[in-house]
Write an enzyme that holds these catalytic residues in place. Sequence first.
Site, PDB file in Angstrom:
ATOM      1  N   SER A  61       0.966  -1.316  -0.031  1.00  0.00           N
ATOM      2  CA  SER A  61       0.120  -0.037  -0.082  1.00  0.00           C
ATOM      3  C   SER A  61       0.877   1.166   0.037  1.00  0.00           C
ATOM      4  O   SER A  61       1.977   1.327   0.415  1.00  0.00           O
ATOM      5  CB  SER A  61      -0.775  -0.039   1.129  1.00  0.00           C
TER       6      SER A  61
HETATM    7  N1  SAH Z   1      -0.972  -4.959   3.815  1.00  0.00           N
HETATM    8  C1  SAH Z   1      -0.057  -5.246   2.612  1.00  0.00           C
HETATM    9  C2  SAH Z   1      -0.746  -4.903   1.488  1.00  0.00           C
HETATM   10  C3  SAH Z   1      -2.003  -5.919   1.191  1.00  0.00           C
HETATM   11  S1  SAH Z   1      -2.316  -6.219  -0.542  1.00  0.00           S
HETATM   12  C4  SAH Z   1       1.100  -4.544   2.853  1.00  0.00           C
HETATM   13  O1  SAH Z   1       1.745  -3.990   3.674  1.00  0.00           O
HETATM   14  O2  SAH Z   1       2.054  -4.729   2.019  1.00  0.00           O
HETATM   15  C5  SAH Z   1      -3.816  -6.982   0.169  1.00  0.00           C
HETATM   16  C6  SAH Z   1      -3.414  -8.510   0.528  1.00  0.00           C
HETATM   17  O3  SAH Z   1      -4.640  -9.161   0.756  1.00  0.00           O
HETATM   18  C7  SAH Z   1      -2.870  -9.317  -0.566  1.00  0.00           C
HETATM   19  O4  SAH Z   1      -1.644  -9.856  -0.330  1.00  0.00           O
HETATM   20  C8  SAH Z   1      -3.802 -10.582  -0.909  1.00  0.00           C
HETATM   21  O5  SAH Z   1      -3.437 -12.051  -1.043  1.00  0.00           O
HETATM   22  C9  SAH Z   1      -4.531 -10.499   0.517  1.00  0.00           C
HETATM   23  N2  SAH Z   1      -5.935 -11.116   0.415  1.00  0.00           N
HETATM   24  C10 SAH Z   1      -6.930 -11.003  -0.412  1.00  0.00           C
HETATM   25  N3  SAH Z   1      -8.060 -11.754   0.128  1.00  0.00           N
HETATM   26  C11 SAH Z   1      -7.564 -12.453   1.347  1.00  0.00           C
HETATM   27  C12 SAH Z   1      -8.047 -13.115   2.089  1.00  0.00           C
HETATM   28  N4  SAH Z   1      -9.469 -13.811   1.888  1.00  0.00           N
HETATM   29  N5  SAH Z   1      -7.509 -13.794   3.382  1.00  0.00           N
HETATM   30  C13 SAH Z   1      -6.252 -13.328   3.387  1.00  0.00           C
HETATM   31  N6  SAH Z   1      -5.576 -12.458   2.919  1.00  0.00           N
HETATM   32  C14 SAH Z   1      -6.284 -11.800   1.493  1.00  0.00           C
END
Ligand code: SAH
Length: 213
Positions: A61
């Site tokens: 992000s």
């Molecule tokens: N917080 C992260 C950025 C997140 S991007 C950082 O600091 O880099 C969003 C993430 O959510 C992705 O890696 C994706 O794989 C995850 N995601 C999406 N659906 C999900 C679910 N049902 N359970 C766990 N993770 C999920």
Amino acid sequence: MTPDAEAKMQFLFALRSKGVMDKRVLEAMEKIDRGVFVTGVFSERAYEDMPLPIACGQTISQPSVVGLMTQALDVDPRHKVLEIGTGSGYQAAVLSQLARRVYTVDRHKRLVTQAQEAFDTLQLTNITAFSSDGTRGLSDQAPFDRILVTAAAEDPPSPLLNQLKIGGIMVVPVGQSDAVQALIKVTRLETGFSYDELRQVRFVPLIEGMGPE
Ligand code: SAH
């Protein structure tokens, strides 16, 4: 000043100018080097206030969004925090400076492995990272003081609402994944939930079930 020190100063300036004012959040973000969480061709852009691609088609992000979400979560050193969507691990690392313990889950095993390596590099020992489907929360460790969802849900998932303590706060982007979403702050009251809309954001979707790798 070295180019690196100048980039880091601009990074903190960008956070302040976008409204990240909380001193503890700014200190945590000064301490956690985002460069450790961005690898490959994008590493030289780690200190820009931009989201960047990571493995598995996901994104780390934008730093100012990380700051604003962390600020809205109002974390206390006694808190047990759950993050859904480990991604690069950067957000969890920032939370680890503010909370007692951070649990973070991602549906992609590969991202969890890479994030764990970054946590080890920085010797962050109060983070527990799992690969699991975050739409179900983490019932073994519930209830949580704070929950942060870093992927966009069409509605706040009910298992997550149920795993929040009374008085607890959840911050979650809500809306269709291909559109701009609303960042919502949910507070659990004795009698139900209260919802505050904070700002517009754009996140990758929260997808039910485990990822392919
Ligand atoms: N917080 C992260 C950025 C997140 S991007 C950082 O600091 O880099 C969003 C993430 O959510 C992705 O890696 C994706 O794989 C995850 N995601 C999406 N659906 C999900 C679910 N049902 N359970 C766990 N993770 C999920």
